[in-house]
Design a protein around this motif. Structure first.
Motif, short mmCIF file in Angstrom:
data_model
loop_
_atom_site.label_atom_id
_atom_site.label_comp_id
_atom_site.label_asym_id
_atom_site.label_seq_id
_atom_site.Cartn_x
_atom_site.Cartn_y
_atom_site.Cartn_z
N VAL A 122 0.55 -0.85 0.38
CA VAL A 122 -0.10 -0.01 0.02
C VAL A 122 0.65 1.00 0.38
N TYR A 123 1.60 1.38 0.69
CA TYR A 123 2.89 2.31 0.79
C TYR A 123 4.41 2.07 -0.05
N ASP A 124 4.83 3.13 -0.59
CA ASP A 124 6.17 2.52 -1.48
C ASP A 124 7.12 3.59 -1.05
N VAL A 125 8.14 3.56 -0.99
CA VAL A 125 9.04 4.20 -0.33
C VAL A 125 10.12 5.68 -1.64
N THR A 126 10.97 6.06 -1.28
CA THR A 126 11.88 6.74 -2.02
C THR A 126 13.02 6.64 -2.19
N TYR A 127 14.01 5.44 -2.91
CA TYR A 127 15.38 5.10 -3.13
C TYR A 127 16.48 6.06 -3.28
N GLY A 128 17.05 5.51 -2.25
CA GLY A 128 17.94 6.22 -2.26
C GLY A 128 18.31 7.49 -1.31
N THR A 129 16.64 7.62 -0.88
CA THR A 129 17.26 9.19 0.80
C THR A 129 17.78 8.45 2.12
N VAL A 130 17.98 7.53 2.38
CA VAL A 130 19.10 6.55 3.58
C VAL A 130 19.73 5.71 2.55
N ARG A 131 21.13 6.20 3.86
CA ARG A 131 22.50 5.26 3.39
C ARG A 131 22.36 4.24 3.90
N ARG A 132 22.51 2.78 3.53
CA ARG A 132 22.73 1.84 3.91
C ARG A 132 23.85 1.78 5.08
N GLY A 133 23.25 0.76 6.42
CA GLY A 133 23.73 0.41 7.50
C GLY A 133 24.48 2.05 8.45
N ILE A 134 23.94 3.17 7.43
CA ILE A 134 24.42 4.17 8.53
C ILE A 134 23.43 5.10 9.20
N ASP A 135 22.29 5.00 8.45
CA ASP A 135 21.68 6.37 8.91
C ASP A 135 20.60 5.29 9.40
N SER A 136 20.09 6.33 10.73
CA SER A 136 18.35 5.64 11.16
C SER A 136 17.43 6.97 10.54
N LEU A 137 16.33 6.63 10.38
CA LEU A 137 15.27 6.84 9.76
C LEU A 137 13.81 7.11 10.69
N VAL A 138 13.50 7.86 11.03
CA VAL A 138 12.72 8.30 11.91
C VAL A 138 10.96 8.23 10.93
N VAL A 139 10.12 8.49 11.91
CA VAL A 139 9.38 8.55 10.92
C VAL A 139 8.44 8.90 11.95
N ILE A 140 7.24 9.92 11.77
CA ILE A 140 5.81 10.68 12.66
C ILE A 140 5.09 10.10 12.09
N ASP A 141 4.00 9.99 13.09
CA ASP A 141 2.98 9.46 12.78
C ASP A 141 1.99 10.47 13.62
N ASP A 142 0.23 10.45 12.56
CA ASP A 142 -0.46 11.20 14.73
C ASP A 142 -0.69 9.64 15.61
N SER A 143 -0.72 8.79 14.87
CA SER A 143 -0.94 8.05 16.46
C SER A 143 -0.95 6.04 15.66
N ILE A 144 -0.96 5.29 17.09
CA ILE A 144 -1.18 4.46 15.95
C ILE A 144 -1.77 3.36 17.08
N VAL A 145 -2.55 2.69 16.98
CA VAL A 145 -3.59 2.06 17.57
C VAL A 145 -3.60 0.85 17.32
#
Length: 633
Positions: free
Chosen positions: A442-465
């Motif tokens: 359902v979701y797709d990602v933008t490849y190349g935005t994160v350096r593999r094995g180096i970067d952490s990725l933070v994603v904010i959401d409204d809420s988690i049910v």
């Protein structure tokens, strides 16, 4: 919210205060009221897409003429469907007799919906059927003009069984036990009694039956009717209604759980579930729109008098915070700033999860409704970066060079559009493995935005049910980018308790926070607590709702929010996920700081605003222990 939850619903009411000819002269159309109702409903489509309805009343029609009109639709695009039907006769007139569109009097006599009073409703079917019969507005018809009642609302009552029994005690035979029917019949019952009392009063004074009807119209006490009808209601509600002769009202629960706003000038009166839709539809400033006070009713008399009056004693204000976090449109000035504040207040905990390593962390959000909170996070990240830059400049002293400055100023929060919702996936595949594979895309990602094995990725959401979308879709897809760590940050606190005031969160077993707590009880060998709480809940199962205590709070008491969050992180991590996963939740304290005027937080804290809430949460827990997968109300 990456996981869609539903709630009831949206309302829009319009009363034209001038004759129809006025709007033709001023705005060039006799469809001014209809057009504005259409716009109000379209601007509130976020409040309901399962069904919609509209009703209109024509004032001062001669006996023998229809004066109440209603259309409802559960088509895939219900608002479009309704207004295509409403506009169709006008379009036919435009083709065959275009001059008649200029004649407001002819249109009022001959065309449906060419009236002065309008009521619209949008519905999310939180449970039960979504057939036409379940859609609002609902109507209680009567040959007496003053006894007709048209009703639409955003509400849920926790004590439907109690209200149903009272109707039976009155001698009625309601065909359903739903809160819609019980509310309609209770207001209708009081309306009938009031009509009868006034009729006998005027009859004794020597007035004819025909004269009595006009006197009833003039003397009907709408405030008293609503006050008597709502005396035993326990729930959250914003209910709009119209009486057949032309009186109208919007009433709000005493705790202000469900929202309602209104505006008046010398041409029109408008009420809606959200303030910015009124601002947009009528181009009026924020300050001109009033919030309907808890326990009050906006009353619009047939003669055009408008007042806000108290119908029940207001309780502590417990306006629904989820309206601010997620449901209401973020175009409201206050809501936009509140959502930004929620994101800002998450920053400290998010940075702690990535060891304050800004250079090797990418920040993003899912879904689009989380954008406002994300902007607040970004603003705070920029402030943090600026403070670090200032400190480094001061530390360097006289050793500054252009190269050194370039290095210092290179510190910036790395902001990327990492994930997008690609399509609305619908599947009839029943085999879990195949269905899950589809859902994961359902979701797709933008490849190349994160350096593999180096970067952490933070994603904010409204809420988690429930956490299911995180586990089956979002985290699996984010992991393809190769981050060393994935941090999901919820701008809302942990959802621990069912809602019973209109949001589709009725079963405690749906919540990832509850399931994580059960796992913690197992891990720490404290499962006996479940039996103890069950006994306490069971002991008060048949007690009056006013005496019921929320014992389910004791389930969460042994653990800190951080412990529960850590267990949630484990539960939502998919098999074969390479990245470390952490889930960060907003704190209750930060929630109240960001949204100080909307303290309805029972789904987070268990502090229900009405006694019925405690009864519902205990019933939900009993259902869990007894293995009954059903709603608690």
């Amino acid at each position: 919210m990456s996981e869609q939850i539903k709630h009831e619903c949206g309302i829009a009411l319009i009363r034209l205060l001038k004759p129809l000819e006025y709007y033709y002269t001023r705005y060039g159309t006799t469809l001014y009221g209809i057009n504005k109702l259409h716009l109000l409903m379209e601007k509130q489509h976020n409040r309901g897409q399962d069904g919609a309805g509209a009703a209109a009343i024509k004032l001062d029609m001669q006996p023998g003429s229809r004066y109440i009109f209603r259309l409802r639709s559960n088509a895939p695009a219900p608002i479009d469907d309704i207004f295509k039907q409403i506009y169709k006769p006008f379009q036919e007139i435009a083709e065959k007799h275009p001059d008649r569109l200029d004649d407001a009097n002819w249109l009022k006599k001959n065309v449906d919906f060419a009236g002065e009073l309008f009521l619209g409703h949008l519905r999310y079917g939180t449970f039960g059927k979504n057939s036409i019969e379940n859609l609002h507005p609902v109507v209680r018809f009567n040959n007496w003009m003053t006894r007709n009642l048209v009703l639409a609302g955003n509400f849920n009552m926790t004590n439907v069984d109690e209200l149903f029994r009272k109707l039976v005690e009155y001698g009625q035979y309601p065909v359903e036990t739903s809160d819609t029917v019980t509310v309609l019949e209770k207001i209708g019952h009081v309306l009938d009694r009031t009509n009868e009392d006034l009729y006998h009063k005027f009859k004794e004074q020597g007035f004819t039956k025909e004269q009595s009807t006009q006197l009833i119209i003039q003397n009907l006490d709408v405030q008293a009717i609503l006050s008597k009808a709502s005396r035993n209601w326990d729930g959250g509600y914003a209910i709009a209604g119209m009486f057949g002769h032309g009186d109208a009202f919007v009433m709000r629960d005493p705790n202000g759980i469900r929202p309602a706003f209104w505006y008046k000038d010398d041409e029109i009166v408008i009420a809606a579930s959200e303030r910015p839709v009124i601002q947009t539809a009528f181009n009026v400033p924020f300050e001109s729109i009033s919030e309907l006070k808890p326990g009050n009713a906006l009353i619009i008399r047939k003669n055009g008098e408008v007042s806000e009056q108290q119908i029940t004693t207001p309780g502590p204000r417990r306006a629904c915070s989820f309206e601010r976090i997620y449901f209401s449109r973020g175009t409201d000035k206050e809501i936009y700033n509140e959502r930004k504040k929620l994101g800002q207040l998450l920053t400290k905990d998010i940075l702690a999860e990535v060891d304050n390593d800004l250079r090797n962390t990418v920040f993003s959000y899912i879904p689009n409704t989380a954008a406002s909170a994300f902007y607040g996070l970004v603003e705070e990240l920029n402030r943090v970066c600026n403070d670090i830059i200032k400190d480094k400049i001061l530390e360097a002293g006289d050793n500054l060079s252009r190269q050194k400055l370039d290095e210092i100023f290179s510190l910036k929060a790395r902001i990327e559009k990492v994930a997008v919702k690609d399509i609305k996936m619908r599947t009839f595949i029943t085999q879990d493995s195949q269905r899950d594979d589809l859902v994961a895309h359902v979701y797709d990602v933008t490849y190349g935005t994160v350096r593999r094995g180096i970067d952490s990725l933070v994603v904010i959401d409204d809420s988690i049910v429930r956490g299911t979308t995180l586990k089956k879709s979002i985290i699996r897809i984010l992991d393809r980018l190769g981050p060393k760590k994935i941090v999901i940050a919820s701008s809302a606190p942990q959802i621990r308790y069912p809602d019973c005031y209109g949001i589709d969160m009725a079963k405690i077993t749906d919540f990832i926070a509850f399931n994580a707590t059960i796992e913690l009880l197992k891990d720490t060998r404290q499962t006996s607590l479940l039996g103890e709480v069950y006994k306490k809940c069971k002991a008060q199962e048949n007690a009056p709702k006013e005496e019921v205590v929320n014992y389910v709070k004791e389930i969460y008491a042994p653990f800190t929010p951080g412990q529960i969050s850590h267990k949630i992180s484990q539960l939502v991590t998919p098999a074969n996920c390479k990245a470390e996963v952490a889930v960060v939740f907003q704190t209750i304290e930060n929630l109240h700081e960001a949204i100080p005027e909307h303290t309805g937080d029972w789904y987070f804290t268990g502090d229900y605003p009405t006694p019925g809430g405690n009864k519902v949460v205990n019933k939900s827990f009993i259902n869990y222990i007894e293995g009954r997968n059903e709603r608690a109300y």
